[in-house]
Scaffold this motif. Structure first.
Motif, PDB file in Angstrom:
ATOM      1  N   PRO A  52      37.765   1.837  20.125  1.00 15.21           N
ATOM      2  CA  PRO A  52      36.515   1.643  19.379  1.00 15.21           C
ATOM      3  C   PRO A  52      36.728   1.893  17.885  1.00 15.21           C
ATOM      4  N   ILE A  53      36.096   1.092  17.075  1.00 13.54           N
ATOM      5  CA  ILE A  53      36.236   1.190  15.618  1.00 13.54           C
ATOM      6  C   ILE A  53      35.449   2.388  15.100  1.00 13.54           C
ATOM      7  N   SER A  54      36.109   3.218  14.299  1.00 16.14           N
ATOM      8  CA  SER A  54      35.444   4.373  13.704  1.00 16.14           C
ATOM      9  C   SER A  54      34.774   3.971  12.402  1.00 16.14           C
ATOM     10  N   THR A  55      33.585   4.478  12.177  1.00 15.06           N
ATOM     11  CA  THR A  55      32.855   4.240  10.933  1.00 15.06           C
ATOM     12  C   THR A  55      32.266   5.555  10.448  1.00 15.06           C
ATOM     13  N   SER A  56      32.127   5.675   9.139  1.00 17.00           N
ATOM     14  CA  SER A  56      31.440   6.842   8.598  1.00 17.00           C
ATOM     15  C   SER A  56      29.938   6.718   8.835  1.00 17.00           C
ATOM     16  N   THR A  57      29.473   5.482   8.995  1.00 13.96           N
ATOM     17  CA  THR A  57      28.060   5.226   9.284  1.00 13.96           C
ATOM     18  C   THR A  57      27.755   5.511  10.748  1.00 13.96           C
ATOM     19  N   GLN A  58      26.712   6.270  10.988  1.00 11.69           N
ATOM     20  CA  GLN A  58      26.226   6.505  12.339  1.00 11.69           C
ATOM     21  C   GLN A  58      25.179   5.443  12.652  1.00 11.69           C
ATOM     22  N   ILE A  59      25.347   4.725  13.771  1.00  8.65           N
ATOM     23  CA  ILE A  59      24.421   3.656  14.133  1.00  8.65           C
ATOM     24  C   ILE A  59      23.585   4.085  15.329  1.00  8.65           C
ATOM     25  N   PHE A  60      22.269   4.006  15.165  1.00  9.03           N
ATOM     26  CA  PHE A  60      21.339   4.308  16.248  1.00  9.03           C
ATOM     27  C   PHE A  60      20.526   3.060  16.549  1.00  9.03           C
ATOM     28  N   ILE A  61      20.492   2.664  17.810  1.00  9.98           N
ATOM     29  CA  ILE A  61      19.813   1.436  18.206  1.00  9.98           C
ATOM     30  C   ILE A  61      18.698   1.758  19.196  1.00  9.98           C
ATOM     31  N   LEU A  62      17.482   1.363  18.858  1.00  6.97           N
ATOM     32  CA  LEU A  62      16.372   1.459  19.801  1.00  6.97           C
ATOM     33  C   LEU A  62      16.331   0.152  20.582  1.00  6.97           C
ATOM     34  N   HIS A  63      16.604   0.247  21.872  1.00  3.69           N
ATOM     35  CA  HIS A  63      16.819  -0.903  22.758  1.00  3.69           C
ATOM     36  C   HIS A  63      15.573  -1.093  23.616  1.00  3.69           C
ATOM     37  N   HIS A  64      14.847  -2.187  23.400  1.00  5.29           N
ATOM     38  CA  HIS A  64      13.613  -2.417  24.159  1.00  5.29           C
ATOM     39  C   HIS A  64      13.919  -2.552  25.646  1.00  5.29           C
ATOM     40  N   LYS A  80      30.657  -0.852  22.764  1.00  6.53           N
ATOM     41  CA  LYS A  80      32.057  -0.721  23.178  1.00  6.53           C
ATOM     42  C   LYS A  80      33.003  -0.957  22.004  1.00  6.53           C
ATOM     43  N   CYS A  81      32.505  -1.631  20.978  1.00  3.81           N
ATOM     44  CA  CYS A  81      33.328  -1.919  19.802  1.00  3.81           C
ATOM     45  C   CYS A  81      33.289  -0.797  18.766  1.00  3.81           C
ATOM     46  N   LEU A  82      32.199  -0.063  18.708  1.00  4.89           N
ATOM     47  CA  LEU A  82      32.010   0.949  17.667  1.00  4.89           C
ATOM     48  C   LEU A  82      31.944   2.346  18.276  1.00  4.89           C
ATOM     49  N   ARG A  83      32.668   3.268  17.662  1.00  2.00           N
ATOM     50  CA  ARG A  83      32.702   4.639  18.182  1.00  2.00           C
ATOM     51  C   ARG A  83      31.398   5.380  17.887  1.00  2.00           C
ATOM     52  N   ASN A  84      30.863   5.171  16.685  1.00  3.61           N
ATOM     53  CA  ASN A  84      29.678   5.934  16.265  1.00  3.61           C
ATOM     54  C   ASN A  84      28.405   5.117  16.444  1.00  3.61           C
ATOM     55  N   CYS A  85      28.198   4.636  17.651  1.00  4.90           N
ATOM     56  CA  CYS A  85      27.034   3.796  17.944  1.00  4.90           C
ATOM     57  C   CYS A  85      26.342   4.345  19.186  1.00  4.90           C
ATOM     58  N   GLN A  86      25.081   4.691  19.051  1.00  9.83           N
ATOM     59  CA  GLN A  86      24.308   5.231  20.169  1.00  9.83           C
ATOM     60  C   GLN A  86      23.064   4.382  20.393  1.00  9.83           C
ATOM     61  N   THR A  87      22.617   4.302  21.643  1.00  9.75           N
ATOM     62  CA  THR A  87      21.426   3.526  21.958  1.00  9.75           C
ATOM     63  C   THR A  87      20.421   4.391  22.700  1.00  9.75           C
ATOM     64  N   LEU A  88      19.179   4.018  22.560  1.00  6.37           N
ATOM     65  CA  LEU A  88      18.096   4.647  23.293  1.00  6.37           C
ATOM     66  C   LEU A  88      17.198   3.535  23.812  1.00  6.37           C
ATOM     67  N   VAL A  89      16.949   3.507  25.112  1.00  6.67           N
ATOM     68  CA  VAL A  89      16.027   2.541  25.688  1.00  6.67           C
ATOM     69  C   VAL A  89      14.616   3.075  25.514  1.00  6.67           C
ATOM     70  N   GLY A  90      13.792   2.325  24.825  1.00  5.11           N
ATOM     71  CA  GLY A  90      12.433   2.784  24.584  1.00  5.11           C
ATOM     72  C   GLY A  90      11.689   1.836  23.672  1.00  5.11           C
ATOM     73  N   ARG A  91      10.461   2.223  23.330  1.00  2.00           N
ATOM     74  CA  ARG A  91       9.601   1.370  22.510  1.00  2.00           C
ATOM     75  C   ARG A  91       9.288   1.967  21.145  1.00  2.00           C
ATOM     76  N   ARG A  92       9.702   3.222  20.919  1.00  2.00           N
ATOM     77  CA  ARG A  92       9.500   3.813  19.593  1.00  2.00           C
ATOM     78  C   ARG A  92      10.426   5.004  19.415  1.00  2.00           C
ATOM     79  N   LEU A  93      10.687   5.313  18.152  1.00  2.00           N
ATOM     80  CA  LEU A  93      11.439   6.507  17.802  1.00  2.00           C
ATOM     81  C   LEU A  93      10.458   7.591  17.385  1.00  2.00           C
ATOM     82  N   ARG A  94      10.718   8.823  17.836  1.00  2.39           N
ATOM     83  CA  ARG A  94       9.869   9.951  17.505  1.00  2.39           C
ATOM     84  C   ARG A  94      10.705  11.220  17.634  1.00  2.39           C
TER      85      ARG A  94
END
Length: 275
Positions: A52-64, A80-94
């Motif tokens: 997985p590719i390392s990035t200084s940027t942290q990526i957060f994805i809200l996945h409908h 699978k391509c990015l090391r610092n990538c996280q997902t959350l299944v949901g409809r809003r961030l709080r």
């Protein structure tokens, strides 16, 4: 914002027909368990980075939640391509969605911290403007480490769902994150602004793209080796589109877009004749 295009910034819009959900024949549904977790006949393991590719940027994805059933989802492959990538299944961030986002929110509220260290990607409107990403970077680059440990937040869903998720998340995000966008043109329908061959789903206006493409284009700007990262992610996306396209009917341009193209061609012909 997912999946095809190729969110919408995160954003992806279907045309109303779930062509992307058509089933591949059951006898071909053997799943690759070696890395990509896709059907064996469209396995992408050979296309994925060896690590997985390392990035200084942290990526957060809200996945409908609706995106979980779509065959053209690009988010699973992106993670699978990015090391610092996280997902959350949901409809809003709080509060409680991600510990890091909570810490940014609390710091902003309690300590009135300086410039936002988080950005969320979404097209702007007259009532809710967004700064173009390159401009945001330029205005934030007062020191060499100004972009270190940056947090990039993306909404993954159809265009309609992405707007709903962004609006529902805004009371939380507005406390600590800046709204940014990629170049787009809301007056022109369909297609990504970059490569039309990356399109599998019709988009509401030019500039929309899959979540994977949107993240790739963003990292190009945000990361020191962004061009290399973008090229690597787009190469995986192209392979995915190439496989998937063999199971989908080709997209026909939307009527309004076809009409506009014909009008442009007629206008160009008239101008050439007048020269």
């Amino acid at each position: 914002m997912e999946e095809s295009e190729l969110p919408n910034f995160e954003l992806e819009e279907t045309s109303g027909n779930d062509n992307d959900d058509r089933r591949i024949p059951s006898e071909k549904r053997e799943i690759c368990l070696n890395g990509c977790d896709r059907p064996a006949n469209v396995c992408l393991c050979n296309e994925l980075p060896s690590e997985p590719i390392s990035t200084s940027t942290q990526i957060f994805i809200l996945h409908h939640p609706h995106e979980l059933r779509h065959r053209l989802a690009t988010v699973p492959i992106l993670c699978k391509c990015l090391r610092n990538c996280q997902t959350l299944v949901g409809r809003r961030l709080r509060k409680g969605s991600f510990p890091l986002l909570d810490s940014l929110h609390n710091a902003s509220i309690n300590y009135h911290s300086g410039p936002h260290r988080a950005i969320f990607l979404f097209p702007g409107t007259d009532s809710s403007p967004a700064i173009e990403l390159n401009q945001w970077v330029s205005s934030s680059s007062s020191s060499e480490d100004s972009l270190s440990d940056l947090v990039l937040i993306v909404f993954d869903g159809t265009w309609k769902h992405a707007k709903e998720m962004m609006a529902a998340s805004l009371p939380f995000l507005s406390k600590f994150a800046s709204k940014v966008c990629l170049d787009h043109d809301v007056s022109v329908e369909g297609e990504t602004i970059f490569d039309s061959d990356l399109i599998l789903r019709k988009e509401p206006f030019r500039g929309c793209m899959s979540t994977m493409e949107a993240v790739a284009r963003s990292l190009r700007v945000l990361e020191p080796n962004g061009v290399e990262i973008e090229q690597r992610l787009i190469s995986v996306l192209r392979a995915m589109v190439r496989f998937q396209a063999s199971y989908l009917k080709p997209l026909k341009p939307r009527p309004k877009l076809s009409k506009k193209r014909k009008e442009d061609e007629k206008k160009n012909s008239t101008l050439q004749l007048g020269l």
